[in-house]
Write an enzyme that holds these catalytic residues in place. Structure first.
Site, PDB file in Angstrom:
ATOM      1  N   ASP A 107      11.251   3.585  12.406  1.00  0.00           N
ATOM      2  CA  ASP A 107      12.099   2.560  13.019  1.00  0.00           C
ATOM      3  C   ASP A 107      13.427   2.324  12.299  1.00  0.00           C
ATOM      4  O   ASP A 107      14.488   2.475  12.887  1.00  0.00           O
ATOM      5  CB  ASP A 107      11.327   1.246  13.234  1.00  0.00           C
ATOM      6  CG  ASP A 107      10.466   0.839  12.038  1.00  0.00           C
ATOM      7  OD1 ASP A 107      10.588   1.466  10.966  1.00  0.00           O
ATOM      8  OD2 ASP A 107       9.682  -0.116  12.169  1.00  0.00           O
ATOM      9  N   ASP A 120       1.398   4.867   1.646  1.00  0.00           N
ATOM     10  CA  ASP A 120       1.031   5.805   2.702  1.00  0.00           C
ATOM     11  C   ASP A 120       1.599   7.177   2.384  1.00  0.00           C
ATOM     12  O   ASP A 120       2.625   7.297   1.722  1.00  0.00           O
ATOM     13  CB  ASP A 120       1.575   5.332   4.055  1.00  0.00           C
ATOM     14  CG  ASP A 120       1.019   3.962   4.434  1.00  0.00           C
ATOM     15  OD1 ASP A 120      -0.133   3.673   4.036  1.00  0.00           O
ATOM     16  OD2 ASP A 120       1.724   3.192   5.100  1.00  0.00           O
ATOM     17  N   ASP A 140       0.850  -1.187   0.000  1.00  0.00           N
ATOM     18  CA  ASP A 140       0.000   0.000   0.000  1.00  0.00           C
ATOM     19  C   ASP A 140       0.888   1.240   0.000  1.00  0.00           C
ATOM     20  O   ASP A 140       2.090   1.150   0.235  1.00  0.00           O
ATOM     21  CB  ASP A 140      -0.942  -0.007   1.216  1.00  0.00           C
ATOM     22  CG  ASP A 140      -0.244  -0.519   2.456  1.00  0.00           C
ATOM     23  OD1 ASP A 140       0.953  -0.194   2.642  1.00  0.00           O
ATOM     24  OD2 ASP A 140      -0.872  -1.249   3.240  1.00  0.00           O
TER      25      ASP A 140
HETATM   26  P1  ATP Z   1       4.739  -3.521   5.353  1.00  0.00           P
HETATM   27  O1  ATP Z   1       5.443  -3.890   4.124  1.00  0.00           O
HETATM   28  O2  ATP Z   1       4.444  -4.668   6.218  1.00  0.00           O
HETATM   29  O3  ATP Z   1       3.551  -2.624   5.170  1.00  0.00           O
HETATM   30  P2  ATP Z   1       5.811  -1.181   6.564  1.00  0.00           P
HETATM   31  O4  ATP Z   1       7.213  -0.817   6.940  1.00  0.00           O
HETATM   32  O5  ATP Z   1       5.158  -0.353   5.522  1.00  0.00           O
HETATM   33  O6  ATP Z   1       5.836  -2.706   6.177  1.00  0.00           O
HETATM   34  P3  ATP Z   1       3.683  -0.377   8.260  1.00  0.00           P
HETATM   35  O7  ATP Z   1       3.191  -1.019   9.492  1.00  0.00           O
HETATM   36  O8  ATP Z   1       2.793  -0.245   7.084  1.00  0.00           O
HETATM   37  O9  ATP Z   1       4.982  -1.206   7.871  1.00  0.00           O
HETATM   38  O10 ATP Z   1       4.265   1.026   8.701  1.00  0.00           O
HETATM   39  C1  ATP Z   1       4.481   2.105   7.802  1.00  0.00           C
HETATM   40  C2  ATP Z   1       5.684   2.935   8.249  1.00  0.00           C
HETATM   41  O11 ATP Z   1       5.464   3.454   9.554  1.00  0.00           O
HETATM   42  C3  ATP Z   1       6.983   2.153   8.347  1.00  0.00           C
HETATM   43  O12 ATP Z   1       7.646   2.066   7.112  1.00  0.00           O
HETATM   44  C4  ATP Z   1       7.759   2.955   9.356  1.00  0.00           C
HETATM   45  O13 ATP Z   1       8.325   4.096   8.762  1.00  0.00           O
HETATM   46  C5  ATP Z   1       6.667   3.413  10.307  1.00  0.00           C
HETATM   47  N1  ATP Z   1       6.493   2.495  11.442  1.00  0.00           N
HETATM   48  C6  ATP Z   1       5.636   1.448  11.521  1.00  0.00           C
HETATM   49  N2  ATP Z   1       5.718   0.821  12.690  1.00  0.00           N
HETATM   50  C7  ATP Z   1       6.652   1.486  13.409  1.00  0.00           C
HETATM   51  C8  ATP Z   1       7.184   1.340  14.713  1.00  0.00           C
HETATM   52  N3  ATP Z   1       6.799   0.351  15.510  1.00  0.00           N
HETATM   53  N4  ATP Z   1       8.117   2.233  15.109  1.00  0.00           N
HETATM   54  C9  ATP Z   1       8.529   3.224  14.299  1.00  0.00           C
HETATM   55  N5  ATP Z   1       8.073   3.416  13.077  1.00  0.00           N
HETATM   56  C10 ATP Z   1       7.135   2.557  12.610  1.00  0.00           C
HETATM   57 MG    MG Z   2       3.011  -0.481   4.917  1.00  0.00          MG
END
Ligand code: ATP
Ligand code: MG
Length: 448
Positions: A149, A75, A73
């Site tokens: 993170d 964001d 997705d």
């Molecule tokens: P995925 O491919 O599973 O969606 P993602 O990294 O995009 O992985 P999301 O949960 O969609 O994970 O989170 C979007 C963004 O928000 C991450 O890329 C990161 O920048 C931030 N983020 C998410 N969870 C955390 C956390 N626990 N601590 C700090 N930043 C976070």
């Molecule tokens: Mg994501």
């Protein structure tokens, strides 16, 4: 002001990280042209920018595009407040109470639009282990980047200029296949222990190596996961198991010592020789389905993870003199009570899990009308898939699974031929019942 000053004096490294200039990498340096992002995210960014706000595609999507993976997705991060975002899009709504985000609907897409988060301050609410409880201060883009993170997750893509804005050397780390924590890993795990799970999941999914600085503390800090609300662990666990790389994730979780606080009974299950084979087969099977774009259900997954726990309890209860089926139901309840609470398995999912388990003894009945009734069960397919896994793992005879594979696929006459003879007692009962409503001719024909 004072807070900033103090953090600059005492937390020099972090403060410097928050306030340095980002690298702005033009499209020639990364190759992501604007047609690579979804039309919805592009329009959201353009609309906000036209109103004078900053707006970028951020996080996982930019990271995935950089390594040539398909983003799940897109964001958007912006300096507009949730109210300002809400006002800019007719089809949008603010969700979340503590940290509000805005869902913007664009055609089929729903975009998550987040306002830049600010630095954690001295007044940030934490639990007694240092886990951040409230995180609802807005901030600058640099602060937002520092709150993320991993360096690879703190990248911002501007669809207008096609530039990637990189505050923490994320592009370089990605090229070096490294997952690096922003800031001091121990401090970041303490703020949010789920980051340990995210590290393992993202590394497995993206083929990255967790930087030793970030992987080293995991073993000793794993216990902090026990203080994380169960619902959040459940969500993360589900992401991990449905990442398409669950076998790799699980192997790494064990190496990192992370499965202990997480699925407490998973230790026990994995140590039973049959249990480990079963769980690994089930997960490999799920990975395969997900990679082929087929769905999988949380109920099925958790039914497999907990099955050998059920088997162990079932045996014990039967040994105590309980009849077979009531003993199974008791065993199911015991396991779901313990795990359900720990993992925050929702009632609906618990219901699905039970359906799958409860069907298992019914596959043993291959005479009379029962197999037909089983075929009509709405959960037959899941129950059958589960049966096949049990056979593949060697828990039951493959012959039984093969029988059901054939029974589903052959036509009516052949099906009738497949039925096993009924046990003597059963036969009498069933015949008697059958005679009553049936018309004599049809009944006689059917009996042949
Ligand atoms: P995925 O491919 O599973 O969606 P993602 O990294 O995009 O992985 P999301 O949960 O969609 O994970 O989170 C979007 C963004 O928000 C991450 O890329 C990161 O920048 C931030 N983020 C998410 N969870 C955390 C956390 N626990 N601590 C700090 N930043 C976070
Ligand atoms: Mg994501």
């Amino acid at each position: 002001m004072i807070r900033k000053l103090i953090s600059r004096v005492f937390g020099g490294k972090k403060a410097a990280a928050n306030h340095h200039e980002p690298a702005v990498i033009p499209v020639s340096g990364h190759g992501i042209t604007r047609d690579r992002i979804s039309s919805g995210s592009r329009r959201v960014c353009e609309t906000l920018q036209a109103k004078g706000f900053k707006a970028f595609v951020v996080g996982g999507a930019v990271r995935d595009l950089l390594i040539g993976a398909e983003p799940k997705d897109f964001d958007v991060a912006t300096d507009a407040t949730p109210e300002e975002v809400r006002a800019a899009f007719r089809r949008s709504r603010i969700i979340g109470r503590r940290f509000q985000i805005v869902h913007v609907m664009m055609g089929q897409e729903t975009l998550e639009v987040t306002t830049f988060r600010g630095e954690l301050g001295a007044d940030t609410k934490k639990d007694e282990h240092g886990r951040v409880l409230h995180d609802n201060v807005f901030g600058s883009q640099a602060e937002d980047a520092a709150r993320r993170d991993f360096t690879a997750n703190a990248l911002y893509y501007d669809p207008t200029t096609e530039a990637v804005i990189d505050y923490h050397h994320g592009v370089g780390d990605l090229k070096a296949k490294t997952l690096r924590m922003i800031g001091e890993p121990r401090a970041r795990y303490r703020e949010d222990p789920v980051r340990m799970l995210r590290a393992v999941r993202l590394a497995a999914k993206l083929g990255l190596i967790i930087d030793p600085e970030a992987s080293k503390p995991i073993r000793e800090m794993a216990g902090l996961l026990e203080n994380v609300p169960a619902a959040r662990l459940f969500d993360e666990m589900l992401k991990l198991l449905t990442s398409g790389h669950s076998v790799k994730c699980l192997t790494q979780l064990r190496e990192a010592g992370l499965h202990h606080g997480l699925l407490p009974l998973l230790d026990v299950i994995l140590e039973q020789p049959m249990g480990e084979k079963f769980v690994m087969l089930a997960l490999a099977n799920t990975d395969e389905r997900i990679r082929r774009g087929k769905g999988t259900s949380p109920g099925f997954l958790f039914a497999t993870l907990l099955w050998h726990e059920v088997l162990a309890h079932w045996e014990k209860i039967k040994a105590g003199g309980e009849a077979k089926i009531p003993a199974l139901y008791q065993a199911m309840d015991t396991v779901l009570d313990v795990q359900g609470e720990k993992l925050a398995i929702t009632r609906r999912i618990a219901g699905d899990i039970k359906d799958i388990w409860a069907l298992q003894p019914r596959f043993e009945q291959r005479a009379g009308k029962r197999p037909y009734a089983l075929l009509e069960q709405p959960r037959f397919r899941a129950g059958y898939d589960f049966l096949v896994l049990r056979a593949q793992a060697g828990e039951i005879d493959m012959e039984m699974a093969d029988w059901w594979t054939r029974f589903q696929n052959v036509d009516g006459d052949k099906r009738a031929e497949m039925l096993l003879p009924e046990a003597a007692g059963d036969k009498k009962k069933r015949r008697r019942r059958k005679k009553k409503p049936a018309n004599g001719d049809v009944d006689r024909g059917g009996d042949e």
